[in-house]
Motif scaffolding. Structure first.
Motif, PDB file in Angstrom:
ATOM      1  N   ASP A   1       2.191   2.819   0.772  1.00  0.00           N
ATOM      2  CA  ASP A   1       0.787   3.011   1.132  1.00  0.00           C
ATOM      3  C   ASP A   1       0.071   1.705   1.505  1.00  0.00           C
TER       4      ASP A   1
ATOM      5  N   LEU B   1      -1.136  -1.341   3.973  1.00  0.00           N
ATOM      6  CA  LEU B   1      -1.597  -1.379   5.363  1.00  0.00           C
ATOM      7  C   LEU B   1      -0.557  -2.058   6.240  1.00  0.00           C
TER       8      LEU B   1
ATOM      9  N   ARG C   1      -0.045   2.936   7.828  1.00  0.00           N
ATOM     10  CA  ARG C   1       0.359   2.755   6.441  1.00  0.00           C
ATOM     11  C   ARG C   1       1.876   2.654   6.308  1.00  0.00           C
TER      12      ARG C   1
END
Length: 135
Positions: A57, A59, A69
């Motif tokens: 999760d 970036l 993600r």
């Protein structure tokens, strides 16, 4: 052992395009992992990385593909990035003996995007980089 792109498929399902490649790499998994899971590694053979948070999760922004993600993360084995507009890019590493690895690669996207030929060219570059790093 030298590297090779053993097989590949490129299919369409409606507006979804799926590219699969099996890439044999001349280095053990631990030496290949940084090439698919770190900013410096990805930039060396694939594309510029503006953001990469190396965790599930986290970036990610891959220049030319988009921002999104990290959608799968199994350290030393699986790195998957899903980016808006660029789809899902998955790198799955497996052991191939003591000194080599196999990379099962998938790129799934909608509409027009990357071709199998462009990915083959990138992986040829990765094979060249990994081969030249042998002692």
């Amino acid at each position: 052992m030298s590297g090779s792109i053993a097989q590949g498929t490129s299919r369409r399902h409606g507006n979804t395009h799926i590219i699969h490649l099996l890439v044999r790499l001349p280095r053990p998994m631990g030496e290949v992992w940084p090439a698919v899971a770190t900013r410096a590694g990805i930039e060396e053979w694939f594309t510029a990385v503006d953001v990469l948070e190396p965790r599930l999760d986290g970036l990610v922004t891959l220049r030319g593909l988009g921002t999104g993600r990290v959608t799968a993360w199994d350290v030393d084995r699986v790195a998957e990035y899903t980016v808006e507009g660029g789809g899902r890019v998955r790198f799955h590493l497996e052991r191939d003996g003591e000194t080599a690895s196999v990379l099962r690669f998938t790129h799934e996207f909608r509409g027009e995007g990357e071709s199998e030929a462009s990915w083959r060219a990138r992986f040829e570059r990765l094979i060249e980089i990994l081969g030249s790093s042998q002692a």
